[in-house]
Design an enzyme around this catalytic site. Structure first.
Site, PDB file in Angstrom:
ATOM      1  N   TRP A 121      10.570  38.576  13.010  1.00  0.00           N
ATOM      2  CA  TRP A 121       9.602  39.540  13.564  1.00  0.00           C
ATOM      3  C   TRP A 121       8.376  38.841  14.111  1.00  0.00           C
ATOM      4  CZ3 TRP A 121      12.181  43.537  14.714  1.00  0.00           C
ATOM      5  CH2 TRP A 121      13.269  43.915  13.909  1.00  0.00           C
TER       6      TRP A 121
ATOM      7  N   ASP B 181       1.458  42.734  10.879  1.00  0.00           N
ATOM      8  CA  ASP B 181       2.609  43.635  10.925  1.00  0.00           C
ATOM      9  C   ASP B 181       2.999  43.893   9.472  1.00  0.00           C
ATOM     10  OD1 ASP B 181       5.049  44.884  11.048  1.00  0.00           O
ATOM     11  OD2 ASP B 181       6.007  43.391  12.341  1.00  0.00           O
TER      12      ASP B 181
ATOM     13  N   LYS C 107      10.251  52.005   6.837  1.00  0.00           N
ATOM     14  CA  LYS C 107      10.597  51.235   5.651  1.00  0.00           C
ATOM     15  C   LYS C 107       9.854  51.780   4.425  1.00  0.00           C
ATOM     16  CE  LYS C 107      11.557  47.346   8.644  1.00  0.00           C
ATOM     17  NZ  LYS C 107      12.996  47.142   8.482  1.00  0.00           N
TER      18      LYS C 107
END
Lengths: 362, 362
Positions: A104, A173, A197
């Site tokens: 990511w 993030d 999530k």
């Protein structure tokens, strides 16, 4: 379990608290006495104002945040933030620091580079297959921001504490660990988290941005790509993803009222992860893939002696009502994603299964 | 009505078919035998593949479309398309034609201009307060595309037939009337529709793009802003808005299997709108605001003799289980949004109420 539900260890979209799902279900044909479904009410109604404002107020309370921070709901997931952040914050001649702790982070760096922005990768754990979180990072004092990924869902690493940047605003993030425990928001210029999530369903990204960062937003961006558009219109410049925001509101209510806040949530998460890491550490059959000081509380990654056993493990786990234990397609192995909504009972069922499986196959 | 539901005349988010809502409710804790909610399943699972692929297949069948068209699901609503279209399709030196039929066309034009693109407004009905759809439009043969808004939700106008452009691909914002009836897709290079009016909940935009248009997409755009990213990954480059796509799938199933396709849907829509326009045309109390040849089948706008009566009408209608009849905040008056999911019974209840109200107050 109720309605033949399984224990859900998926990495995202992931388990939601059962009481949240039940509340959505029970009110699905008539939300708050409106005579309409939450999916049918106007976003310009008092009903929806109450939903979004309550979600924002709960976020502020849970993260102990004052109103120098704006809480925004933006579509497109964390992936859209990978481009919005540099578009909004980096001007001609500006540079930003990025720490690369896996897939990511790599994508966030790539999207900034596509835009022609100057990115300094100041640390990376690529040398050891992203199995650790870097330390003693040489951040640049003239960087506009320093970007990190707080938890690596795929590899199972997590920052145990956030780095000192010498005053440069952190951007994180936090898609896979926001609200897993308390942290000091004041270090951050911007925090973003795809909801699917730890705080809701897919289809919305929570963005927390400090007021001074908004001053950097250029007028030359399209309206939907400017943070100022969302901040000035309470995320309702156009129709927001109402159902996703509503689900977040209910998850935050559950965090505050059922769990009792983020200190308690962290204690539960430490207990849950601790049980799993203990099985690994006391076994030669299961092996962790991450350095102990970089282990995630949210995604517990492990290997078995060989791939055939891993396949059998995942199959038999599912037969026992334990789903989603396959590692990410890019790395293989096993992964138990144990976000806030995964109950302790699920971990106990999994550790019992792991011990039995080892006895039979070890 | 069931569970004290009202008849919902909201402009968007708007009514959904009751049988769709009931199916979502009934399976909300355990989707398709997965043991998980639709909000908890992985988008990389067979369950979700079946959902998104069925939604695409039904879209193709309903619109009689071959595979030169791609069906994409993109977040950010129609407003995000206002910038994505010129970013993806207009290069240095290119021009595009736009027809301005109201607020949404105006916004589409503005976002293209923010990007520095060259836009020709080839026709506008601003001169008469957007109360009609322009005719005999001088489209430019060298334009890359010609952009229209097929239905103006706010003013209540709709294109009765699509214009001839001399071969220039049409692009249409069909947010408020996609699937209201059949049309010839082959005229179009791109069609987009925020789902929350006629095909689903807020939080996803359906984009139908012709294969040759994808060739115009520049490499220099961020991944999440390129149509090619969505086309090459079946809209799953990152986590899609799963719940919204699922709801669309169920609405399309209802359109095909319960209604019987778009010819039948159009006949029902003509009957519904006809009943309302008939009340207006046979009354001096209610007056339509749109030229008869430009009237919308989806949003029926009307005025009463004065604003006090309009306020009373809206209040008493709600007391009678008829909600969402207030005109858009920018124009006032009354508006009945009667999308596909609004049943004939709702229109009959509304026309009965209108006649009674006129008798008492006329």
């Amino acid at each position: 379990m109720k309605e033949n539900r399984i224990y859900n260890f998926n990495a995202g979209p992931a388990a939601l608290p059962l009481e949240v799902l039940e509340e959505i279900k029970d009110s699905f044909l008539n939300f708050a006495g409106s005579g309409m479904s939450i999916t049918e009410i106007s976003h310009r109604s008092k009903w929806f104002d109450d939903v979004i404002n309550d979600a924002i107020a709960r976020t502020r309370r849970l993260l102990n945040m004052d109103d120098t921070f704006h809480v925004l709901f933006i579509q497109g997931g964390a992936s859209m933030q990978f481009c919005m952040i540099p578009m909004n914050l980096l001007h001609e001649g500006d540079t930003a620091d990025y720490v690369n702790t896996g897939t990511w982070s790599t994508k966030a760096i790539k999207e900034a580079e596509i835009l022609g922005k100057t990115v300094n990768v100041v640390a990376s754990s690529e040398d050891e297959n992203y199995s650790y979180i870097p330390k003693d990072i040489p951040f640049n004092s003239n960087a506009i921001y320093a970007h990190i990924t707080s938890n690596n869902t795929i590899k199972g690493t997590q920052w145990a504490s956030f780095p000192e940047t010498g005053g440069v605003p952190l951007i994180a993030d936090m898609s896979s660990d926001i609200m897993c425990g308390p942290f000091d928001v004041d270090k951050f210029g911007l925090i973003y988290a795809g909801a699917q999530k730890n705080i809701g369903p897919a289809g919305v990204c929570m963005v927390i941005i400090r007021d001074d960062m908004l001053k950097r937003v250029p007028d030359t961006l399209p309206s939907m790509l400017k943070y100022t558009t969302y901040a000035s219109k309470n995320s309702m410049f156009n129709t927001p993803p109402c159902f996703a925001v509503y689900t977040i509101q209910l998850v935050l209510k559950w965090l505050e009222e059922t769990i009792g806040g983020l200190d308690k949530m962290e204690a539960i998460n430490r207990e849950k992860a601790g049980l799993l890491y203990k099985v690994m550490d006391s076994s030669d059959f299961y092996s962790g893939t991450v350095k102990p000081d970089s282990r995630s509380l949210m995604n517990v990654t492990f290997r078995l002696p060989d791939e055939d056993l891993e396949k059998l493990f995942i199959e038999q786990a599912l037969e026992n009502g334990l789903g989603g234990l396959k590692g990410h397609r890019s790395v293989g192995g096993c992964r138990a994603s144990i976000y806030n909504a995964t109950p302790l009972a699920a971990i106990e069922a999994l550790t019992d299964f792991m011990k039995n499986f080892e006895q039979k196959n070890g």
